[in-house]
Design a protein around this motif. Structure first.
Motif, PDB file in Angstrom:
ATOM      1  N   THR A  85    -124.102  30.894  37.111  1.00  0.00           N
ATOM      2  CA  THR A  85    -123.376  30.077  36.056  1.00  0.00           C
ATOM      3  C   THR A  85    -121.705  30.066  36.192  1.00  0.00           C
ATOM      4  N   ASP A  86    -121.149  30.921  36.294  1.00  0.00           N
ATOM      5  CA  ASP A  86    -119.789  31.053  36.469  1.00  0.00           C
ATOM      6  C   ASP A  86    -119.340  29.980  37.530  1.00  0.00           C
ATOM      7  N   ALA A  87    -119.909  29.658  38.641  1.00  0.00           N
ATOM      8  CA  ALA A  87    -119.557  28.817  39.551  1.00  0.00           C
ATOM      9  C   ALA A  87    -119.462  27.272  39.267  1.00  0.00           C
ATOM     10  N   PHE A  88    -120.225  26.965  38.340  1.00  0.00           N
ATOM     11  CA  PHE A  88    -120.392  25.631  37.799  1.00  0.00           C
ATOM     12  C   PHE A  88    -119.018  24.981  37.161  1.00  0.00           C
ATOM     13  N   ASN A  89    -118.522  26.008  36.267  1.00  0.00           N
ATOM     14  CA  ASN A  89    -117.038  25.730  35.696  1.00  0.00           C
ATOM     15  C   ASN A  89    -117.304  24.389  34.791  1.00  0.00           C
ATOM     16  N   LEU A  90    -118.522  24.036  34.513  1.00  0.00           N
ATOM     17  CA  LEU A  90    -118.790  22.839  33.605  1.00  0.00           C
ATOM     18  C   LEU A  90    -119.012  23.163  32.072  1.00  0.00           C
ATOM     19  N   TRP A  91    -118.971  24.010  31.623  1.00  0.00           N
ATOM     20  CA  TRP A  91    -119.477  24.600  30.299  1.00  0.00           C
ATOM     21  C   TRP A  91    -118.646  24.284  29.242  1.00  0.00           C
ATOM     22  N   ASP A  92    -118.556  22.927  28.880  1.00  0.00           N
ATOM     23  CA  ASP A  92    -117.794  22.674  27.700  1.00  0.00           C
ATOM     24  C   ASP A  92    -118.503  21.435  27.243  1.00  0.00           C
ATOM     25  N   LYS A  93    -118.151  20.946  25.856  1.00  0.00           N
ATOM     26  CA  LYS A  93    -119.067  19.982  25.079  1.00  0.00           C
ATOM     27  C   LYS A  93    -118.963  18.810  25.589  1.00  0.00           C
ATOM     28  N   SER A  94    -118.063  18.281  26.563  1.00  0.00           N
ATOM     29  CA  SER A  94    -117.994  16.945  27.153  1.00  0.00           C
ATOM     30  C   SER A  94    -118.964  16.595  28.045  1.00  0.00           C
ATOM     31  N   TYR A  95    -119.928  17.833  28.359  1.00  0.00           N
ATOM     32  CA  TYR A  95    -121.027  17.671  29.266  1.00  0.00           C
ATOM     33  C   TYR A  95    -122.442  17.880  28.748  1.00  0.00           C
ATOM     34  N   LYS A 172    -121.265  29.008  27.598  1.00  0.00           N
ATOM     35  CA  LYS A 172    -121.285  29.993  28.558  1.00  0.00           C
ATOM     36  C   LYS A 172    -120.354  31.104  27.774  1.00  0.00           C
ATOM     37  N   ILE A 173    -118.907  30.592  27.346  1.00  0.00           N
ATOM     38  CA  ILE A 173    -118.198  31.554  26.798  1.00  0.00           C
ATOM     39  C   ILE A 173    -118.725  32.391  25.729  1.00  0.00           C
ATOM     40  N   ASN A 174    -119.255  31.338  24.772  1.00  0.00           N
ATOM     41  CA  ASN A 174    -119.624  32.170  23.374  1.00  0.00           C
ATOM     42  C   ASN A 174    -121.053  32.879  23.621  1.00  0.00           C
ATOM     43  N   SER A 175    -121.721  32.537  24.634  1.00  0.00           N
ATOM     44  CA  SER A 175    -122.976  33.187  25.198  1.00  0.00           C
ATOM     45  C   SER A 175    -122.735  34.761  25.718  1.00  0.00           C
ATOM     46  N   ASP A 176    -121.718  34.540  26.644  1.00  0.00           N
ATOM     47  CA  ASP A 176    -121.272  35.679  27.349  1.00  0.00           C
ATOM     48  C   ASP A 176    -120.655  36.981  26.297  1.00  0.00           C
ATOM     49  N   ASN A 177    -120.081  36.305  25.249  1.00  0.00           N
ATOM     50  CA  ASN A 177    -119.514  37.173  24.499  1.00  0.00           C
ATOM     51  C   ASN A 177    -120.371  37.858  23.544  1.00  0.00           C
ATOM     52  N   THR A 178    -121.377  36.953  23.140  1.00  0.00           N
ATOM     53  CA  THR A 178    -122.653  37.371  21.919  1.00  0.00           C
ATOM     54  C   THR A 178    -123.575  38.026  22.510  1.00  0.00           C
ATOM     55  N   GLY A 179    -124.074  37.714  24.028  1.00  0.00           N
ATOM     56  CA  GLY A 179    -125.318  38.151  24.491  1.00  0.00           C
ATOM     57  C   GLY A 179    -126.450  37.205  23.987  1.00  0.00           C
ATOM     58  N   ILE A 180    -126.007  36.375  23.216  1.00  0.00           N
ATOM     59  CA  ILE A 180    -127.060  35.220  22.687  1.00  0.00           C
ATOM     60  C   ILE A 180    -126.823  33.851  23.141  1.00  0.00           C
ATOM     61  N   LEU A 181    -128.014  33.305  23.587  1.00  0.00           N
ATOM     62  CA  LEU A 181    -127.826  31.956  23.843  1.00  0.00           C
ATOM     63  C   LEU A 181    -127.261  31.113  23.009  1.00  0.00           C
ATOM     64  N   THR A 182    -126.192  30.439  23.293  1.00  0.00           N
ATOM     65  CA  THR A 182    -125.560  29.379  22.414  1.00  0.00           C
ATOM     66  C   THR A 182    -125.362  28.123  23.170  1.00  0.00           C
ATOM     67  N   THR A 183    -125.474  26.894  22.410  1.00  0.00           N
ATOM     68  CA  THR A 183    -125.171  25.834  23.084  1.00  0.00           C
ATOM     69  C   THR A 183    -124.251  25.052  22.164  1.00  0.00           C
ATOM     70  N   PHE A 184    -123.659  24.165  22.922  1.00  0.00           N
ATOM     71  CA  PHE A 184    -122.779  23.011  21.994  1.00  0.00           C
ATOM     72  C   PHE A 184    -123.726  22.162  21.215  1.00  0.00           C
TER      73      PHE A 184
END
Length: 187
Positions: A85-95, A172-184
């Motif tokens: 998932t790090d490779a995608f680099n598309l993890w923001d709310k515009s996607y 991705k960033i919030n999920s990595d920080n909390t260890g809990i699945l998070t979506t926009f």
């Protein structure tokens, strides 16, 4: 069901809503993946006897004919595979994440995502490049020549009837920080 998935800008969904379809166009600048994109496009057109000017990059589970059956299964994969998932680099709310289904019978040129990376410039292993490129040119799924990840597949368009559902993107960033699945939020 055999679902494929893609991560696209919300603007692509807007195009589909207005025009009922989206056909990508590979217009290049000096990106390191241009030659790899062109190889896949040329191979797709040759094998499928078509003349498209772009492809939509999608993904499935790793391995031939393996499919994520639900968004929950896909999100779990994202959580469990941070290197992919790090490779995608598309993890923001515009996607957004699109769940797609196709009845068209065409070769989607499957290739392992990490294998695809091996054919991008600069090429570091010419033996790997030659083997992977040859399989792409023939439309043959090689499997994991390098490190197994997910399977990248390619389609020439997205039409309204191909969209099963649209999901919010993985935070991705919030999920990595909390260890809990998070979506926009899906606005």
């Amino acid at each position: 069901m055999k679902y494929i998935w893609t991560i696209q800008k919300k603007s692509i969904v807007n195009i589909i809503n207005i025009e009922d379809e989206y056909y990508p166009n590979f217009q290049y600048n000096n990106r390191k993946c241009n030659n790899a994109y062109q190889l896949v496009l040329d191979s797709f057109n040759k094998i499928n006897k078509s003349n498209y000017i772009g492809l939509v990059f999608c993904f499935t589970k790793k391995g031939a004919a393996q499919y994520f059956k639900s968004i929950d299964e896909l999100y779990k994969y994202f959580m469990d595979n941070p290197l992919v998932t790090d490779a995608f680099n598309l993890w923001d709310k515009s996607y957004v994440i699109l769940q797609l289904q196709y009845s068209d019978d065409f070769n989607m040129i499957p290739v392992d995502f990490n294998d695809f990376i091996q054919i991008m410039s600069p090429v570091s292993d010419y033996n790997a490049y030659n083997v992977i490129s040859s399989c792409i040119e023939q439309g043959i799924y090689l499997g994991e020549y390098t490190l197994a990840s997910i399977t990248q597949v390619h389609v020439p368009f997205i039409k309204k009837e191909n969209i099963v559902k649209i999901y919010s993107n993985f935070d991705k960033i919030n999920s990595d920080n909390t260890g809990i699945l998070t979506t926009f939020s899906l606005e």
